[in-house]
Motif scaffolding. Structure first.
Motif, short mmCIF file in Angstrom:
data_model
loop_
_atom_site.label_atom_id
_atom_site.label_comp_id
_atom_site.label_asym_id
_atom_site.label_seq_id
_atom_site.Cartn_x
_atom_site.Cartn_y
_atom_site.Cartn_z
N ARG A 1 4.83 -4.57 -11.42
CA ARG A 1 4.93 -3.87 -12.70
C ARG A 1 4.99 -2.37 -12.45
O ARG A 1 4.27 -1.84 -11.60
N ALA A 2 5.85 -1.72 -13.19
CA ALA A 2 6.03 -0.28 -13.00
C ALA A 2 6.16 0.40 -14.36
O ALA A 2 6.52 -0.21 -15.36
N ALA A 3 5.85 1.69 -14.35
CA ALA A 3 6.00 2.52 -15.55
C ALA A 3 6.97 3.65 -15.27
O ALA A 3 6.95 4.24 -14.18
N VAL A 4 7.83 3.92 -16.23
CA VAL A 4 8.71 5.08 -16.17
C VAL A 4 8.16 6.11 -17.14
O VAL A 4 8.10 5.87 -18.35
N ILE A 5 7.74 7.25 -16.60
CA ILE A 5 7.15 8.32 -17.41
C ILE A 5 8.20 9.42 -17.58
O ILE A 5 8.74 9.93 -16.58
N GLU B 1 16.49 0.26 -16.75
CA GLU B 1 17.35 -0.91 -16.70
C GLU B 1 17.80 -1.20 -15.28
O GLU B 1 17.93 -2.35 -14.86
N GLY B 2 18.03 -0.14 -14.50
CA GLY B 2 18.45 -0.31 -13.11
C GLY B 2 17.35 -0.83 -12.20
O GLY B 2 17.61 -1.28 -11.09
N LYS B 3 16.09 -0.76 -12.67
CA LYS B 3 14.95 -1.19 -11.85
C LYS B 3 14.39 -2.55 -12.28
O LYS B 3 13.49 -3.09 -11.64
N ARG B 4 14.90 -3.12 -13.37
CA ARG B 4 14.27 -4.32 -13.94
C ARG B 4 14.46 -5.57 -13.09
O ARG B 4 13.72 -6.54 -13.26
N GLU B 5 15.42 -5.57 -12.19
CA GLU B 5 15.55 -6.73 -11.31
C GLU B 5 14.38 -6.81 -10.35
O GLU B 5 13.94 -7.89 -9.97
N ALA B 6 13.84 -5.65 -9.98
CA ALA B 6 12.72 -5.61 -9.03
C ALA B 6 11.36 -5.50 -9.72
O ALA B 6 10.34 -5.90 -9.15
N PHE B 7 11.32 -4.96 -10.94
CA PHE B 7 10.05 -4.69 -11.62
C PHE B 7 10.10 -5.12 -13.08
O PHE B 7 11.17 -5.14 -13.69
N ASP B 8 8.92 -5.43 -13.62
CA ASP B 8 8.73 -5.42 -15.07
C ASP B 8 8.40 -3.97 -15.43
O ASP B 8 7.45 -3.39 -14.90
N LYS C 1 -3.57 -2.32 -13.48
CA LYS C 1 -2.97 -3.04 -12.35
C LYS C 1 -1.45 -2.85 -12.25
O LYS C 1 -0.74 -3.72 -11.75
N TYR C 2 -0.94 -1.70 -12.75
CA TYR C 2 0.46 -1.38 -12.50
C TYR C 2 0.63 -1.01 -11.03
O TYR C 2 -0.26 -0.40 -10.43
N ASP C 3 1.78 -1.39 -10.46
CA ASP C 3 2.00 -1.15 -9.03
C ASP C 3 2.62 0.21 -8.75
O ASP C 3 2.28 0.86 -7.76
N LYS C 4 3.52 0.64 -9.62
CA LYS C 4 4.23 1.91 -9.37
C LYS C 4 4.41 2.68 -10.66
O LYS C 4 4.40 2.11 -11.76
N ALA C 5 4.62 3.99 -10.47
CA ALA C 5 5.02 4.86 -11.58
C ALA C 5 6.21 5.69 -11.12
O ALA C 5 6.19 6.24 -10.00
N PHE C 6 7.23 5.75 -11.95
CA PHE C 6 8.39 6.62 -11.69
C PHE C 6 8.32 7.76 -12.69
O PHE C 6 8.40 7.54 -13.91
N ILE D 1 13.21 12.37 -9.32
CA ILE D 1 12.34 11.29 -9.79
C ILE D 1 11.25 11.08 -8.75
O ILE D 1 11.52 10.77 -7.60
N GLU D 2 10.01 11.28 -9.18
CA GLU D 2 8.87 11.12 -8.28
C GLU D 2 8.34 9.69 -8.38
O GLU D 2 8.11 9.18 -9.47
N GLU D 3 8.17 9.03 -7.23
CA GLU D 3 7.66 7.67 -7.19
C GLU D 3 6.24 7.65 -6.67
O GLU D 3 5.95 8.22 -5.62
N LYS D 4 5.34 6.99 -7.39
CA LYS D 4 3.94 6.90 -6.96
C LYS D 4 3.51 5.44 -6.83
O LYS D 4 3.75 4.64 -7.72
N ASP D 5 2.86 5.10 -5.71
CA ASP D 5 2.22 3.79 -5.53
C ASP D 5 0.84 3.86 -6.13
O ASP D 5 0.01 4.66 -5.68
N LEU D 6 0.56 3.03 -7.10
CA LEU D 6 -0.69 3.13 -7.85
C LEU D 6 -1.81 2.27 -7.30
O LEU D 6 -2.97 2.46 -7.67
N GLN D 7 -1.50 1.32 -6.44
CA GLN D 7 -2.54 0.41 -5.96
C GLN D 7 -2.84 0.63 -4.47
O GLN D 7 -3.37 -0.25 -3.79
N LYS D 8 -2.58 1.82 -3.98
CA LYS D 8 -2.88 2.15 -2.57
C LYS D 8 -3.88 3.29 -2.51
O LYS D 8 -4.00 4.08 -3.41
#
Length: 413
Positions: free
Chosen positions: A348-352, A366-373, A394-399, A406-413
């Motif tokens: 699961r990921a969030a786009v901020i 939309e381009g990320k939905r194949e890999a993430f909810d 329990k989100y895994d990533k934030a864009f 576009i900054e990508e963050k791993d939220l569960q590490k």
């Protein structure tokens, strides 16, 4: 107005719903892969059907629906208080299934192998482990009296449990006809059997002394109680020993065959065990009954049996049937308490994004939905607070969409 749900019912938070959906999907997919087909029935049933369904103690827990309009007024005016209700909420999925089969038989295969996962309702006194609204997960086979149906149900149900990582369980099995013969041989009468069985079913909890004391309190004949006590004091009763009291060797041979073949299929992943005290509360069971016990869960997590007379109540002919139900709510509650992590689940990921960049954010998501909810979140005043909340959820990533990057963050590490 009250914000809390009615006692005995639950609101489910998103994390709970994800787990419930995952478990239901895994169970249903297992059943479907083994040739069972899913059906649905209404939550409402005719009150006469429910009252005549031989559901044991559950018949006293039916939520009844009052008649409406003139029919209700007429019943009240005539003092017909017993006729005020004409509908009720289903207390399990077996009675609705037998009615469904009787109504749709011409369009169904024989034998009919079906799945039901749905809500049922009982007017329980709410407490831990006893809800008024809960989900049952059933599979049933209608239209064959072959013991291969029991073997298949045991195997498929066990396979579903193993697929959701429930292990080291024991499937206890008995035959109500063997149990009946054993009790009759002790001197109890046919009319007394249901009451005796209710007490005998408590053997593991109250031991032999408790069973005998309760039978005395119920006023059964002293000679029958003494003879039954001698049977119980022999210790754990084997199937061979139970057969000494049985009127038909066929019952014993069939049960032994079910156990032997099911153990071969288990391949050591779970155990089968004959239990002479296994009763199951519903009065509609006619032969084989089974129950799943898990030392890890400390209680029963499933059960079922053969109910060969239920469909016949609608069709006036003998239609054999047998079913197995998983204790879905019990499994969910324990897995939640143990903070169970859903395996191989889509991340699961969030786009901020900044308020004016909604179109860019949606195109990126939309381009990320194949890999993430993906969820879209307008950027707040405190980005850190937003990220902390996503981490707790329990989100895994934030864009994080910025003007030029576009900054990508791993939220569960």
């Amino acid at each position: 107005m009250k914000a809390t749900p009615v006692k005995g019912t639950n609101d489910f938070l998103p994390a709970e719903v994800r787990l419930r959906n995952y478990l239901q999907n895994e169970i249903v997919q297992t059943y479907q892969s083994c040739g069972f087909e899913r059906i649905q029935t209404p939550i409402l049933e005719d009150i006469e059907n429910l009252d005549k369904s031989e559901g044991g103690e559950n018949l006293g827990l039916i939520f009844k629906v009052l008649k409406r309009g003139d029919k209700f007024k007429k019943a009240v005016e005539n003092g017909q208080m017993e006729a005020l209700a004409d509908l009720g909420l289903r207390y399990d999925l077996t009675l609705p299934l037998t009615r469904y089969y009787a109504n749709n038989r011409a369009a169904l295969p024989a034998p009919f192998k079906c799945i039901q996962t749905d809500r049922v309702f009982r007017a329980e006194r709410p407490q831990k482990g006893r809800l008024r609204e809960f989900v049952q997960c059933d599979i049933d086979i209608i239209g064959t009296d072959s013991i291969n149906a029991e073997i298949e149900l045991i195997y498929v149900t066990a396979k579903a449990l193993l697929n959701i990582n429930i292990k080291n369980f024991i499937i206890k099995i008995n035959d109500k006809r063997i149990l009946k013969d054993m009790l009759l041989s002790a001197g109890f009468t046919e009319e007394q059997l249901d009451s005796v069985c209710i007490t005998y079913d408590k053997l593991a909890k109250i031991q032999v002394s408790g069973v005998i004391e309760e039978l005395k309190e119920k006023g059964f004949a002293g000679e029958a109680i003494e003879k039954f006590q001698r049977i119980l004091e022999r210790g754990e009763i084997t199937l061979e020993e139970a057969g000494e009291y049985c009127s038909s060797q066929e019952y014993v041979d069939n049960l032994q065959s079910i156990i032997t073949k099911s153990e071969q299929l288990a391949n050591g992943d779970y155990r089968l065990q004959f239990d002479s005290s296994l009763v199951r509360g519903q009065g509609y069971y006619t032969g084989t009954v089974f129950e799943i016990e898990s030392p890890e869960f400390g209680s029963s997590i499933g059960g079922g049996g053969r109910y060969d007379n239920m469909v016949g109540k609608f069709l006036n002919e003998h239609i054999p049937a047998v079913g197995f139900s998983i204790g879905f709510e019990r499994i969910v509650s324990i897995l939640m308490a143990n903070q169970y992590e859903i395996p191989s689940f889509k991340q699961r990921a969030a786009v901020i994004y900044n308020k004016e960049a909604i179109l860019k954010a949606m195109e990126f998501a939309e381009g990320k939905r194949e890999a993430f909810d993906i969820t879209l979140l307008e950027r707040g005043k405190k980005l850190g607070k937003q990220l902390n909340q996503l981490t707790q959820l329990k989100y895994d990533k934030a864009f994080i969409l910025k003007e030029t990057e576009i900054e990508e963050k791993d939220l569960q590490k």
